[in-house]
Design a protein around this motif. Structure first.
Motif: not given
Length: 574
Positions: A95-107, A543-555
């Motif tokens: 589910g999508d929450d797994s990937w949201r959780g992994e993004l939080e784990a990156v940060h 929406a911008t903050r959520a996408r910034l959080f995603l981009a920052a995780g990739i960075g």
């Protein structure tokens, strides 16, 4: 705990439940059970071979065992779907929450995301570069230097203690040639007109060495016999060359912790100790080498020599450890050196040029014999780099003095470009280093493409701030399923680190970063056709903050990977 380790634990718990229920017998070896992405992404997000691996020892049918295991896995909250494929492979969609959780784990982990404990408690000695101390580093040495250093970083990131070692070959005939070459430059510094004869090193890099000796000793050794000055000039010349080599390696950000001298090794009697150890195990004996195949040379005669029983370890013939003069063969000295390294390391890795391929089998046999097979020993062979300028190969010859130094290349294209480029191919594959292509601003240049992804992310944060959108708590529910697809690749970073460390292949990090950068650029480019999918939405700060959080995780993952490679992540590109 990362996504893959978490699901490994889920599968382990499900297998425990099946054991308690009597579906599986107790005591099964689960070490070969894996959790990985399916080869075909359309099959799901994660796959496990558990049923395929355990069915036979359990006396069960793989498909039936897979169905029983799948039923347990469907009870996990973050699993959206579980399918059994073929004879018993299990595919899971999360589910999508797994990937949201992994993004939080990156940060949460930051610069430690992807760090592993797989190498914890292990000491690894990596010997790399080890160029003969007869001149500055050239591009023939560069690839092995970068691969060795990146491998050291990788193994440390995977939890191992690493010893970075350089073996100084200062006992062979080449250092006598060096000393004679320096003596000529010494005489030149005293005012003589000298010609460098064939067989000596003519490079101008020896001029300062000769001048320093002239300044220190005057004309004391100008007309002296060779026996009087050779030992001194050899020592001074090697020291000067090692200073050059260390300075060149520093330009690449490479610093060894240990420098082992072949001359000191022999003076300390290490080869004799290794020989005695092997004789005690009947692995060295006095014997006669087989006659060369084909027509015998006129001067060939059988000579009894101490031979290592390398045929007992897969070599095609036993190898001499001493010459007929009593001097140590290269193999004999090398054997003693590895014996010394094994005293304080659990694992040994040598980074060698591909021209040494013929000696791998015998030294692997020797280390196996000396350590009783308990020390893991890998030899990584590095193919040469073909240096191109204007489409034409650049010749590199240390003896002629006409070669492009490593320092020349680093100063022209930059340290990061050199390091990254050296890791864009498998170490055992041929490589061309084209001065134009390695600085090209295109998708075909991995160095640029990965750095550009990081610079884009940094620019995005600057532009958001300029638009008055301050970073803060992000509502990750604003990230839609297709946006979260980036995290499916991002979550593979810890697994990539462990695999690269286990296989001793740092190029896997470069390959992974290129794929991650490509996925980020693709997500970015969606906004070219769909303005609502751009990362920066001035009218929708949430929406911008959520996408910034995603981009920052990739960075963050890009930075972590580049750090392993010894490459700086840039925030702006000119």
């Amino acid at each position: 705990m990362t996504l893959y380790t978490r699901f490994a634990a889920h599968i382990d718990a499900a297998l425990d439940q099946l054991t308690e229920a009597g579906v599986l017998p107790g005591g099964l070896d689960r070490r070969n059970v894996t959790v990985e992405p399916p080869r075909d992404a359309s099959h799901g997000d994660l796959a496990t071979n558990a049923a395929m691996v355990l069915a036979k020892p359990a006396g069960a049918k793989p498909r039936e065992l897979a169905e029983a295991l799948a039923e347990r896995l469907r009870q996990i909250d973050e699993v959206a779907r579980v399918d059994v494929a073929g004879p018993g492979f299990i595919n899971m969609v999360l589910g999508d929450d797994s990937w949201r959780g992994e993004l939080e784990a990156v940060h949460a982990a930051g610069s430690d995301y992807g760090r592993s404990a797989s190498g914890q408690g292990v000491t690894v000695n990596i010997e790399y570069v080890s160029a003969n101390p007869t001149g500055p580093m050239h591009m023939g040495h560069c690839r092995g230097a970068v691969v060795g250093d990146a491998l050291a970083n990788l193994l440390e990131f995977a939890g191992a203690r690493v010893i970075r070692e350089y073996y100084v070959n200062d006992a062979g005939g080449q250092v006598d040639v060096l000393a004679r070459s320096v003596h000529l430059r010494y005489r030149e510094a005293l005012g003589e007109t000298v010609a460098i004869p064939e067989g000596l090193y003519p490079g101008d890099y020896l001029v300062p060495v000769g001048e320093a000796l002239a300044g220190e000793f005057g004309d004391r050794y100008a007309a002296a016999g060779e026996a009087e000055w050779l030992p001194l000039f050899r020592t001074r010349a090697v020291a000067a060359m090692m200073d050059l080599i260390k300075a060149d390696l520093a330009l690449l950000g490479i610093h060894h912790e240990r420098f082992a001298s072949e001359a000191e090794l022999q003076a300390a009697g290490k080869p004799e100790a290794a020989e005695a150890e092997l004789r005690a195990r009947d692995l060295v004996y006095d014997g006669v080498l087989e006659a060369p195949k084909g027509e015998l040379p006129d001067d060939w005669e059988p000579v009894e020599l101490p031979l290592f029983r390398s045929t007992a370890f897969g070599d095609d013939q036993d190898r001499p450890i001493r010459k007929s003069t009593g001097a140590w063969t290269y193999f004999g000295a090398d054997l003693a050196y590895h014996y010394q390294k094994a005293q304080d390391a659990d694992q040994l890795i040598d980074i060698w040029g591909a021209d040494h391929a013929g000696t791998v089998k015998r030294i692997v046999a020797a280390v196996a014999a000396l350590t009783g097979g308990e020390t893991r020993f890998d030899v990584k062979l590095i193919q040469m780099v073909r240096l191109l300028r204007g489409g034409e190969p650049v010749k590199m010859s240390k003896r002629s003095g006409n070669f492009v130094t490593l320092a020349d290349v680093v100063r022209e294209v930059g340290r990061d470009v050199v390091r990254f480029t050296m890791l864009t191919r498998r170490a055992d594959a041929q490589m061309d280093f084209d001065f134009a292509k390695v600085v090209e601003a295109s998708k075909d240049n991995p160095v640029f493409y990965v750095q550009y992804a990081h610079a884009r992310i940094a620019s995005l944060h600057r532009r958001a701030k300029e638009a008055g959108i301050e970073e803060g708590a992000a509502d990750l529910s604003r990230l839609e399923t297709d946006e979260l697809a980036l995290m499916k690749l991002a979550a593979q970073f810890p697994r990539t680190v462990e695999t690269a460390a286990a296989t001793r292949e740092p190029h896997r990090i470069a390959f992974y970063l290129y794929d991650l950068a490509a996925a980020f650029h693709a997500a970015w480019n969606v906004g070219n056709d769909r303005p609502d999918r751009r990362f920066l939405q001035p009218d929708d700060p949430a929406a911008t903050r959520a996408r910034l959080f995603l981009a920052a995780g990739i960075g963050q993952i890009v930075r972590n990977g580049l750090a392993i490679m010894g490459v700086e992540a840039v925030s702006e590109m000119n």
